[in-house]
Design an enzyme around this catalytic site. Structure first.
Site, PDB file in Angstrom:
ATOM      1  N   ARG A 143       0.825  -1.209   0.000  1.00  0.00           N
ATOM      2  CA  ARG A 143       0.000   0.000   0.000  1.00  0.00           C
ATOM      3  C   ARG A 143       0.859   1.258   0.000  1.00  0.00           C
ATOM      4  NH1 ARG A 143      -3.623  -2.603   3.873  1.00  0.00           N
ATOM      5  NH2 ARG A 143      -5.466  -3.310   2.762  1.00  0.00           N
ATOM      6  N   GLY A 144       1.942   1.234   0.758  1.00  0.00           N
ATOM      7  CA  GLY A 144       2.819   2.403   0.833  1.00  0.00           C
ATOM      8  C   GLY A 144       3.378   2.781  -0.525  1.00  0.00           C
TER       9      GLY A 144
END
Length: 367
Positions: free
Chosen positions: A298-299
């Site tokens: 996600r980052g």
């Protein structure tokens, strides 16, 4: 498809007069991190929302209401409870899509972007909506009472003190925000509707924080602090006093700035799809995430999206190192914590690794 526009100039002006005065976004002093995160999520809602953590009385709610008021009006299907888009199938409810497929007439209206406040005591039925089982069984129709997620579609859903909200409800909100759909199932009957919104949560870290699993699912994390500089505090107090005393006169001073920012947002949304980020930059972003030991991807995804959004906002079609540097802390700081006793990193750790990976010199003051 035939459509009928049901708004008129008179109804627009009447609605404008009826609306409660909202403090203008361009008049808000300070809190640049929060304002940037909100603007980027409006330009690209797929960033995944914003978690705003900070002291009480720092203008969180005021800023979010100001942003919703700033945004341009949207076209909706007038007789649809889900704010369906009249032309984009991805933003239509199943019923509207069927009507369009059958080439039925679809009445079109324009409305301000919705900002929905989710109260702490809300039940799952109030949030997701309910199905009238008796009516469904007796009359053979899907009797659905829309909830807050339906109202928030194509708008902003704001949850104050989200850290005090039941974890199950936070899960429901994050699932809908990620998928863009809300599905309600009762006794074998299933109804779904579009639920695309910018999810904004706020809270005071002194009252507890979200579990890391939930925190990670917010696209960005903005920290805000009470302004310490005396002159700025005086300016904020004077502005608020002037607005409360004569809101229309105060708003008149910012009409030009508001219109200019609104146009910038519209152009950025249109430009976003043409913004490019080089392969080397994408590799470097993933290297930063790996060296910071960020779980999952996600980052990486959010940082790429946010960097493109800020480039679009500033009128460019190519992401720069500076763009990445301005958003990477917002995208990663809440994904670092491993020890529950540690507080969320203020950004030093993220910026340090970012500079190392991208080959940038350390700032002279050591920050």
């Amino acid at each position: 498809m035939s459509s009928t526009v049901v708004t008129t100039e008179n109804s627009k002006s009447t609605a404008s007069l009826a609306r409660r005065a909202v403090f203008p976004f361009t008049a808000i002093v300070g809190q640049e991190e929060m304002k940037l995160a909100l603007l980027l999520n409006v330009i690209d809602p797929k960033i995944g929302g914003v978690m705003i953590m900070g002291d009480r009385g720092t203008g969180k709610s005021t800023t979010i209401r100001a942003l919703a008021d700033l945004l341009p009006e949207i076209e909706i299907v007038a007789d649809d409870p889900f704010n369906s888009h009249p032309d984009d199938p991805e933003l239509m409810s199943d019923e509207v899509r069927q009507r369009v497929f059958e080439q039925q007439s679809v009445p079109v209206a324009r409305k301000k972007v919705s900002m929905v406040d989710l109260p702490l005591g809300a039940t799952e039925d109030r949030v997701c909506g309910t199905i009238d089982i008796e009516k469904a069984l007796a009359e053979g129709v899907k009797a659905f009472e829309p909830g807050l997620l339906a109202k928030a579609n194509r708008g902003i859903l704001y949850v104050d003190e989200v850290n005090l909200l039941d974890d199950h409800l936070v899960d429901v909100l994050l699932d809908s925000a990620a998928s863009g759909w809300n599905t309600v199932e009762r006794e074998g009957i299933s109804i779904r509707h579009p639920a695309r919104f910018v999810l904004v949560g706020s809270g005071n870290p002194e009252e507890g924080e979200l579990r890391p699993q939930l925190l990670d699912r917010f696209g960005m994390h903005a920290e805000i602090r009470t302004v310490k500089e005396p002159n700025l505090r005086v300016q904020i107090v004077e502005q608020r006093t002037a607005f409360d005393g004569a809101p229309n006169e105060f708003l008149a001073q910012y009409v030009s700035d508001q219109e200019k920012l609104q146009q910038t947002i519209i152009e950025a949304q249109q430009r976003l799809s043409s913004v490019e980020i080089s392969h080397d930059f994408r590799v470097n972003i993933s290297q930063v995430c790996a060296e910071l030991d960020v779980d999952g991807l996600r980052g990486d995804i959010v940082t790429n999206r946010a960097a493109k959004a800020i480039a679009a906002f500033e009128g460019r079609t190519e992401v720069t190192v500076e763009d990445i540097g301005r958003v990477i802390t917002l995208c990663l700081r809440h994904r670092l914590r491993k020890d529950p006793l540690e507080s969320i990193d203020s950004g030093y750790k993220v910026q340090k690794v970012f500079r190392q990976v991208f080959g940038l010199p350390e700032p002279e003051d050591g920050n």
